[in-house]
Scaffold this active site. Structure first.
Site, PDB file in Angstrom:
ATOM      1  CE1 TYR A  64      50.468  47.057  22.038  1.00 16.83           C
ATOM      2  CE2 TYR A  64      50.842  49.168  20.987  1.00 16.83           C
ATOM      3  CZ  TYR A  64      50.216  48.406  21.951  1.00 16.83           C
ATOM      4  OH  TYR A  64      49.326  49.003  22.816  1.00 16.83           O
ATOM      5  CB  SER A 209      39.874  49.699  21.894  1.00 19.04           C
ATOM      6  OG  SER A 209      40.888  48.754  21.711  1.00 19.04           O
ATOM      7  N   PRO A 210      39.070  53.121  20.625  1.00 17.52           N
ATOM      8  CG  PRO A 210      39.742  55.041  19.460  1.00 17.52           C
ATOM      9  CD  PRO A 210      40.277  53.779  20.088  1.00 17.52           C
ATOM     10  CD  GLN A 213      40.017  44.425  18.606  1.00 16.74           C
ATOM     11  OE1 GLN A 213      40.102  43.499  17.809  1.00 16.74           O
ATOM     12  NE2 GLN A 213      40.300  44.273  19.887  1.00 16.74           N
ATOM     13  N   GLY A 214      36.620  48.213  15.041  1.00 18.16           N
ATOM     14  CA  GLY A 214      35.755  48.306  13.860  1.00 18.16           C
ATOM     15  C   GLY A 214      34.274  48.211  14.133  1.00 18.16           C
ATOM     16  CG  LEU A 216      31.820  51.902  18.384  1.00 15.05           C
ATOM     17  CD1 LEU A 216      32.641  52.666  19.410  1.00 15.05           C
ATOM     18  CD2 LEU A 216      30.330  52.154  18.589  1.00 15.05           C
ATOM     19  CB  THR A 217      33.503  51.422  11.342  1.00 17.00           C
ATOM     20  OG1 THR A 217      33.370  49.995  11.149  1.00 17.00           O
ATOM     21  CG2 THR A 217      34.834  51.723  12.017  1.00 17.00           C
ATOM     22  N   GLY A 218      30.350  50.527  11.999  1.00 16.94           N
ATOM     23  CA  GLY A 218      29.088  50.072  11.418  1.00 16.94           C
ATOM     24  C   GLY A 218      29.228  48.948  10.412  1.00 16.94           C
ATOM     25  CE  LYS A 219      35.624  46.893   9.549  1.00 12.83           C
ATOM     26  NZ  LYS A 219      36.920  47.020   8.833  1.00 12.83           N
TER      27      LYS A 219
END
Length: 320
Positions: A64, A209-210, A213-214, A216-219
């Site tokens: 990483y 990756s729950p 990468q964003g 599922l945040t809805g944005k």
């Protein structure tokens, strides 16, 4: 303060918060644009927010940020002073022909982190070149040397993790974890036997990756009037295509409805769904700034109902 539950890293005896923090993005310039979209100060603030909330389990890896993630974590730990639980990973790269290369890589990770022992040391992915048994033998040697407390694997199938488990048993060392991709948009661990194997063998399932990468945040919803533009490397990920995001809309609407009931965000509901799915699961969402760290902590201290869990299961059946 938020009540943070504790979960076990398999039979290793190590207890960690039910929610960890994945730090793939820390120091990564190529994919995450470290130094432009966020800075070392952003990372320091995220680290403090996590520890203030009781989230002290951090997952990193030697690759990483080409080692920068480990260095930044070590810097934060020394500056703050509070104890943390560190997980890192060995990468069985193509130019590494022998399992013995793990011991050298481990020493380099210890040096970058500035510690004498890593709590959880994992094999980043299966290696056909080296093989499972030699890697487990070398992990056992690392434990016996005192440089590693517990060992795990990552991206291993159910069959592969059983092989690793049996090999480690020769040394009376438990397989502590298998770190795999798991979310509402990737429920493969439920259908490919990995979750069932974790339950049977008492192995923690660390879910990376729950939040996808964003997604599922809805944005990034296609229905938003101020839809977030897809920039950077995400433009090349199939899941971020307009067609795929349109397929997600029924799931996103279900997340939104449940979030409103609990006065939470879509991302917090998505993390809570994983937490309630099984006590062996430890999600590790990323946090590269204060806002993301605070968002993650909001997934704790409450529960979706069994009926809401079923609604989300139904809405995400496409990704089983």
């Amino acid at each position: 303060m938020i009540q943070v539950g504790q979960r076990q890293l398999g039979a290793s005896g190590i207890m960690v918060p039910s929610l960890g923090i994945g730090i793939w993005s820390w120091g990564d310039r190529q994919y995450w644009d470290y130094g432009q979209n966020y800075t070392r100060e952003d990372i320091s603030q995220a680290y403090k927010v996590c520890l203030d909330a009781g989230l002290n389990f951090f997952d990193t890896a030697e690759i990483y940020g080409s080692g920068m993630s480990e260095r930044l974590l070590g810097d934060c730990m020394r500056a703050d002073g509070r104890p943390i639980v560190i997980a890192s990973k060995f990468a069985p790269l193509l130019l590494r022909f022998s399992a013995r290369s793990l011991l050298t890589a481990l020493d380099h990770s210890l040096e970058r982190l500035g510690v004498e022992r890593i709590d959880l040391y994992q094999i980043h992915w299966p290696s056909w070149r080296i093989g499972i048994q030699p890697l487990m033998d070398t992990l056992a040697e690392a434990v016996r040397s005192g440089k590693v407390r517990a060992v795990g694997v990552s991206n291993y199938s159910a069959v592969q993790m059983r092989m690793a488990y049996e090999r480690l048993k020769r040394y009376e060392i438990p397989l502590a974890s298998n770190q795999v991709h798991y979310s509402l948009l990737n429920r493969k661990p439920e259908s490919n036997g990995v979750l069932a194997a974790c339950r049977e063998l008492n192995v923690a399932l660390i879910a990376y990756s729950p939040l996808e990468q964003g997604l599922l945040t809805g944005k990034y919803r296609v229905t938003l009037a101020n839809e977030q533009p897809i920039t950077g490397s995400r433009r090349f990920i199939p899941a971020f295509s307009t067609a795929q995001r349109q397929k997600m809309e029924p799931l996103m609407e279900t997340l939104t409805q449940i979030a409103r009931v609990h006065d939470k965000t879509c991302g917090q509901v998505a993390l809570n769904w994983l937490l309630e799915k099984d006590e062996h699961i430890i999600p590790i969402p990323g946090a590269r700034n204060m806002r993301q760290a605070q968002e993650n902590t909001g997934a704790l201290g409450w529960r979706i109902t069994p009926e809401e869990q079923k609604r989300l299961d139904t809405a995400s059946e496409l990704w089983l």
